[in-house]
Design a protein around this motif. Structure first.
Motif, PDB file in Angstrom:
ATOM      1  N   UNK A  72      30.429  37.265-113.670  1.00  0.00           N
ATOM      2  CA  UNK A  72      31.251  36.176-113.149  1.00  0.00           C
ATOM      3  C   UNK A  72      32.011  36.558-111.875  1.00  0.00           C
ATOM      4  N   UNK A  73      31.977  37.834-111.511  1.00  0.00           N
ATOM      5  CA  UNK A  73      32.687  38.286-110.318  1.00  0.00           C
ATOM      6  C   UNK A  73      32.109  37.607-109.072  1.00  0.00           C
ATOM      7  N   UNK A  74      32.972  37.221-108.133  1.00  0.00           N
ATOM      8  CA  UNK A  74      32.469  36.649-106.879  1.00  0.00           C
ATOM      9  C   UNK A  74      31.722  37.681-106.028  1.00  0.00           C
ATOM     10  N   UNK A  75      31.787  38.942-106.435  1.00  0.00           N
ATOM     11  CA  UNK A  75      31.107  40.016-105.707  1.00  0.00           C
ATOM     12  C   UNK A  75      29.752  40.374-106.295  1.00  0.00           C
ATOM     13  N   UNK A  76      29.288  39.589-107.266  1.00  0.00           N
ATOM     14  CA  UNK A  76      28.012  39.876-107.932  1.00  0.00           C
ATOM     15  C   UNK A  76      27.161  38.611-107.946  1.00  0.00           C
ATOM     16  N   UNK A  94      25.592  43.516-105.374  1.00  0.00           N
ATOM     17  CA  UNK A  94      27.016  43.732-105.603  1.00  0.00           C
ATOM     18  C   UNK A  94      27.689  44.067-104.282  1.00  0.00           C
ATOM     19  N   UNK A  95      28.666  43.241-103.932  1.00  0.00           N
ATOM     20  CA  UNK A  95      29.440  43.456-102.706  1.00  0.00           C
ATOM     21  C   UNK A  95      30.549  44.451-103.004  1.00  0.00           C
ATOM     22  N   UNK A  96      30.734  45.418-102.093  1.00  0.00           N
ATOM     23  CA  UNK A  96      31.745  46.466-102.286  1.00  0.00           C
ATOM     24  C   UNK A  96      32.897  46.302-101.297  1.00  0.00           C
ATOM     25  N   UNK A 101      26.774  45.790 -99.174  1.00  0.00           N
ATOM     26  CA  UNK A 101      26.203  45.125-100.332  1.00  0.00           C
ATOM     27  C   UNK A 101      25.122  46.044-100.892  1.00  0.00           C
ATOM     28  N   UNK A 102      25.281  46.337-102.168  1.00  0.00           N
ATOM     29  CA  UNK A 102      24.334  47.192-102.875  1.00  0.00           C
ATOM     30  C   UNK A 102      23.313  46.326-103.606  1.00  0.00           C
ATOM     31  N   UNK A 103      22.060  46.697-103.483  1.00  0.00           N
ATOM     32  CA  UNK A 103      21.043  46.136-104.364  1.00  0.00           C
ATOM     33  C   UNK A 103      21.139  47.017-105.605  1.00  0.00           C
ATOM     34  N   UNK A 104      21.979  46.563-106.543  1.00  0.00           N
ATOM     35  CA  UNK A 104      22.360  47.396-107.682  1.00  0.00           C
ATOM     36  C   UNK A 104      21.221  47.575-108.671  1.00  0.00           C
ATOM     37  N   UNK A 105      20.456  46.528-108.892  1.00  0.00           N
ATOM     38  CA  UNK A 105      19.268  46.595-109.748  1.00  0.00           C
ATOM     39  C   UNK A 105      18.172  45.798-109.074  1.00  0.00           C
ATOM     40  N   UNK A 132      25.073  37.562 -98.073  1.00  0.00           N
ATOM     41  CA  UNK A 132      26.194  37.743 -98.991  1.00  0.00           C
ATOM     42  C   UNK A 132      27.378  38.406 -98.279  1.00  0.00           C
ATOM     43  N   UNK A 133      27.205  38.689 -97.004  1.00  0.00           N
ATOM     44  CA  UNK A 133      28.301  39.217 -96.194  1.00  0.00           C
ATOM     45  C   UNK A 133      28.248  40.706 -95.950  1.00  0.00           C
TER      46      UNK A 133
END
Length: 175
Positions: A72-76, A94-96, A101-105, A132-133
């Motif tokens: 639910x995070x606005x960074x995911x 995932x935005x840090x 921005x990480x391609x986490x998976x 995603x910025x």
């Protein structure tokens, strides 16, 4: 089962122009659907279907409440790759705090590998990460992942910037 030495490689795109398109098209029936936020049950299914073969287990330890809060995070954001009506894989961005921005998976369900879908999905993941910025897009892979992962990342223009080696216990070699 035994101890296995694992090499993790971190790769990045530092500007959008580094992204290279895949050599072949994925097919007209391939599409991407954003799940915002992603349902916990759907996420667990995707995580299992894509990652179980590659020893993805970290998120299995998360409670449904913790996973729901993360999703639910606005960074995911989570994107599912569909071929027709079948799920073929997914990627999670995932935005840090540093603006990256990480391609986490990222991964495909095994039966969809080798069809050009991975290259198209990675290109889409990178474009969505920039949208995603992100001021930089990065990811990591390791020697437990698909042997096609690292070549795909490099073929799309990602460049390695760090490696680390560690040992993991209780890993069965792939058949």
């Amino acid at each position: 089962m035994s101890d296995v030495e694992v090499v993790r490689t971190y790769l990045e795109l530092s500007k959008p122009g580094q992204l290279r398109a895949p050599a072949r098209a994925a097919g007209d029936d391939v599409r991407f659907v954003q799940h915002l936020p992603c349902d916990v049950a759907l996420y667990r299914r995707l995580y299992h279907d894509v990652g179980d073969r590659w020893h993805w287990h970290d998120r299995n330890a998360w409670s449904d409440e913790r996973l729901a809060a993360h999703l639910a995070s606005p960074n995911v954001t989570v994107w599912e790759c569909l071929v027709g009506i079948e799920s073929a894989g997914y990627f999670e961005l995932q935005r840090h705090d540093d603006g990256s921005v990480e391609i986490a998976y990222f991964g495909l369900i095994e039966r969809f590998a080798g069809r050009g879908i991975g290259g198209a999905m990675l290109a889409r993941a990178a474009r969505e990460a920039w949208a995603f910025g992100g001021n930089r897009v990065w990811l990591h892979t390791c020697t437990l992942d698909s042997p096609a992962a690292l070549p795909n990342y490099k073929a799309r223009g990602f460049t390695p910037y760090k490696t680390e080696t560690y040992k993991i216990q209780g890993v069965r070699p792939l058949d």
